[in-house]
Design an enzyme around this catalytic site. Sequence first.
Site, PDB file in Angstrom:
ATOM      1  N   PRO A  18     -21.045 -32.674  29.274  1.00 51.22           N
ATOM      2  CA  PRO A  18     -20.480 -33.303  30.541  1.00 51.22           C
ATOM      3  C   PRO A  18     -18.999 -32.854  30.428  1.00 51.22           C
ATOM      4  CG  PRO A  18     -21.587 -34.960  29.293  1.00 51.22           C
ATOM      5  CD  PRO A  18     -21.825 -33.791  28.571  1.00 51.22           C
ATOM      6  N   CYS A  19     -18.678 -32.278  31.727  1.00 50.47           N
ATOM      7  CA  CYS A  19     -17.537 -31.322  32.101  1.00 50.47           C
ATOM      8  C   CYS A  19     -16.259 -32.481  32.511  1.00 50.47           C
ATOM      9  CB  CYS A  19     -17.907 -30.569  33.054  1.00 50.47           C
ATOM     10  SG  CYS A  19     -18.325 -31.174  34.670  1.00 50.47           S
ATOM     11  N   GLN A  20     -16.381 -33.583  32.446  1.00 50.71           N
ATOM     12  CA  GLN A  20     -15.516 -34.565  33.260  1.00 50.71           C
ATOM     13  C   GLN A  20     -14.196 -34.440  32.360  1.00 50.71           C
ATOM     14  OE1 GLN A  20     -18.625 -35.433  32.978  1.00 50.71           O
ATOM     15  NE2 GLN A  20     -19.458 -36.012  34.759  1.00 50.71           N
TER      16      GLN A  20
END
Length: 412
Positions: free
Chosen positions: A115-117
């Site tokens: 996940p890139c958040q």
Amino acid sequence: MEKFKIIDLFSGAGGLTEGFRNNHFEIIKHIEKDTAASRSLILRDIFYYLKNSNKLDIYNNYLSKELSFEQLLEHAPQTLLDKTINKEICEETIDFIFKEIGDYSDISGIIGGPPCQAYSTIGRAQNKNKKATDGRIYLYRYYIDFLKQYRPQFFVFENVKGLLSFKDADGDLLFPKMHEEFQNAGYEIDYRLINTAEYGVAQKRERVIIFGVPKTNLNLIEKFFKELESQKEGLISVKKAFKGLPKLHSGQENNNYKKVSNSYVDKYFKKNKNVILTQNIARPNRENDLKIYKEIASAKSKGKNLKYNELDPSLITHKHTDKFLDRFKALGWDVPSHTVVAHIAKDGHHYIHPDVNQNRSITVREAARIQGFPDDFYFENSRTSAFVQIGNAVPPILSEKIASAIKNTMRK
């Protein structure tokens, strides 16, 4: 010809996987923590199984709501359903996941991106104080655990460009530390910053593509990126990507194709000629928002991105007119879309349809086309979760080119 066996990590709905679903690759397992996205993965496996068995009418019966999801599962072998592991990859689950995958000694590749958040430049200032406790920052280490466990011939790691400038809790750039950890695991890597608009996707979306191989095969890295570079296409407009989709207004649903198409739509969205159009439903909107939409879309058609504080004063309801001035944004007909992100699940204000007369935000199906998903791809299990899955995905049109570049590189 022997297929490359692939493990797909942090799968989401399977945008990256989709490009690898051809005769050269075999997906062994998907690992995904989100339940709705996992259902989408299972459904996609069933779609390909039924397609290869000449039984797509069963899949269409599900899309037409003649079969429930549970009834559809009865038409697929259990081994197919077990390919998706609905688990979060973490310290408590990783041994279980390894056991579920099994003792493969011939895994060719690992694909996926955590996940890139945590790395995103959006909200970075607010998240600064969370770095010491944000476990998402170090999810890549589990990716490395998979490399150590299965020793693949290659891997593809995708993430936001913010990864390159992200600093950890010590104030150091994280990426050089990641690079060193991959090297310590026996792999060399390189990366390119890719704009999907250059690869046939109707969307400007910059992403870091990391390609890695064992240190004994360093020459493959440059060959892969040359192969990928050779697959660039011209820019695709929103109008071209939306061709054949019906007109509708706020709150309406219309799943009937218009009798028009183009070569781009036929190539990427209508590979399955018996496809049933689904999920083409527009959000209902408040009257004031619709007035704003019309004003924003009208200005966009004249080449202007209208700011919130430039609206007719009667439409401005927010007290702070010095912040979030681009809270309403329309797509342009004749250019690629701006980046579709998961926030679209909360509202459609940033994705106003370019046709002033339709006066609405884009549908799930239109967002899927912008992201490069074929029309027969169905997203479980609600409109909100569908938008999240689309916004978080790797565009399948790009992933297809990544898979092709890998195939050509490894075969040579």
